[in-house]
Design a protein around this motif. Structure first.
Motif, short mmCIF file in Angstrom:
data_model
loop_
_atom_site.label_atom_id
_atom_site.label_comp_id
_atom_site.label_asym_id
_atom_site.label_seq_id
_atom_site.Cartn_x
_atom_site.Cartn_y
_atom_site.Cartn_z
N ASP A 2 -25.20 48.46 8.16
CA ASP A 2 -26.64 48.53 8.01
C ASP A 2 -27.26 47.56 9.00
N ASP A 64 -26.03 58.96 4.79
CA ASP A 64 -26.81 58.27 5.82
C ASP A 64 -27.40 59.20 6.88
N ASP A 99 -29.66 56.57 1.93
CA ASP A 99 -30.36 56.40 3.21
C ASP A 99 -30.73 57.77 3.77
N ASN A 136 -30.39 51.91 0.21
CA ASN A 136 -31.36 50.82 0.35
C ASN A 136 -32.60 51.25 1.14
N HIS A 137 -32.40 52.07 2.17
CA HIS A 137 -33.54 52.47 2.99
C HIS A 137 -34.44 53.51 2.30
N HIS A 225 -23.96 54.14 -2.88
CA HIS A 225 -24.35 53.98 -1.47
C HIS A 225 -23.68 52.74 -0.87
N HIS A 271 -23.57 53.63 3.77
CA HIS A 271 -24.10 52.32 4.12
C HIS A 271 -23.53 51.75 5.42
ZN LIG Z 1 -27.61 51.56 3.64
#
Ligand SMILES: [Zn+2]
Length: 331
Positions: A2, A64, A99, A136-137, A225, A271
């Protein structure tokens, strides 16, 4: 990796030592697969049918994608989905690994909503059902540099959870004699306002109840993730590297013993954008590369933009292979 997590390490890309094609158990020959493919080819065959007839089934783990207006990302994700739709044996479903959009952590609300619109546009071209994991994104405003603040409509996990989780960002389901658990591995570090790898208490209570209901014999696939474990940091940066709180699920050791009582076969993660596998006891920990490669700038140390195709057998065996969809990064 990341980029927000590891920029302090001075790393912009990483090695994948994995070959593009892998067999976890190498118990069934390709010939056997071809022999059973016709019977299992119906894309919407029910899970109970697969379990009762002892047929293997396939699914795709696709992580992702980081969709954005730039760098041909929408075209790239659609090309990826076209490859999934055209696989020799159509997968029963897709699990995305998080993501899904390029970034909501630091972006303003207009940009966040634009990225979700683009993701929706891509999803219209996918011809199999999909289950989604939060990355997270995909979380809005959990960054010291956030533009979206607490109290705003887009803040936190709300946009994702309303879309895909009936208000929460984790779920489980059964298919073909297997149990699938999709976790929300994104926690908030309260002092810094940043995200970290974490499974919260409410979710752990739910997880324990879900496992008890599933029983100790049913083969289980966990999806997270942020990985539980990973080795590429040590390989590239040395055995004493401090990877920080964002790279792995920080409290995994607290619930490891709970998991070890059940028939966990595979833990899928994203990730890192790398293709990496760790085998420990009976569990395979697999990081599934990335649809976007190096954020639409090309392959990640030779590993092309792609996804993982997994074949599950009713007795708990599985095979996986990494599939490139032939993307060429735009200059
Ligand atoms: Zn990530």
């Amino acid at each position: 990796m990341d980029r927000k997590c590891f920029s302090h390490l001075g790393v912009t890309w990483v090695t994948s030592a994995d070959p593009l094609s892998r067999m976890s158990d190498s118990l069934l020959s390709r010939r056997h697969f071809l022999g059973t493919a016709a019977a299992a080819a119906a894309p919407w065959a029910s899970s109970s049918l697969a379990a009762e007839t002892g047929q293997p089934f396939k699914f795709v783990f696709l992580t992702d994608p980081h969709v954005q207006p730039e760098k041909g990302a929408v075209q790239g994700v659609k090309q990826c989905f076209a490859k999934v739709n055209a696989l020799e044996q159509r997968p029963q479903f897709v699990i995305t690994g998080g993501d899904l959009i390029m970034d909501a952590l630091e972006m303003g609300s207009d940009r966040v909503r634009l990225q979700w619109q683009l993701w929706d546009e891509c999803m219209k071209t996918l011809e199999v059902p999909a289950y989604h994991t939060i990355g997270n994104h995909d979380v809005c405003g959990w960054s010291p540099k956030a533009l979206v603040k607490p109290g705003e409509a887009e803040y936190g996990k709300k946009l994702f959870a309303d879309r895909y989780g009936q208000g929460r960002a984790y779920q489980s389901f059964d298919h073909g004699g297997w149990h699938f658990i999709i976790l929300d591995s994104i926690g908030l570090e309260k002092e810094t306002g940043d995200y970290m790898g974490w499974i919260d208490e409410d979710q752990l209570a739910w997880l324990q109840a879900d496992l008890e209901k599933t029983g100790k014999k049913t083969p289980i696939i966990l999806v997270t993730h942020i990985p539980f474990y990973s080795v590429w940091h040590q390989v590239l940066l040395g055995p004493k590297v401090n990877i920080g709180a964002k790279a792995l699920v920080n409290n995994v050791h607290d619930f490891r013993k709970v998991l070890s009582a059940y028939n966990i076969r595979l833990v899928l993660s994203g990730h890192g954008h790398i293709s990496e596998r760790i085998q420990f006891d009976q569990v395979t920990y697999l990081q599934g590369g990335a649809v976007c490669g190096l954020w639409w700038k090309g392959p990640v140390h030779g590993n092309p933009e792609g996804f993982v195709e997994v074949t599950c057998h009713p007795d708990g065996r599985f095979e996986d292979r990494y599939v490139s969809y032939g993307w060429k990064a735009q200059a």
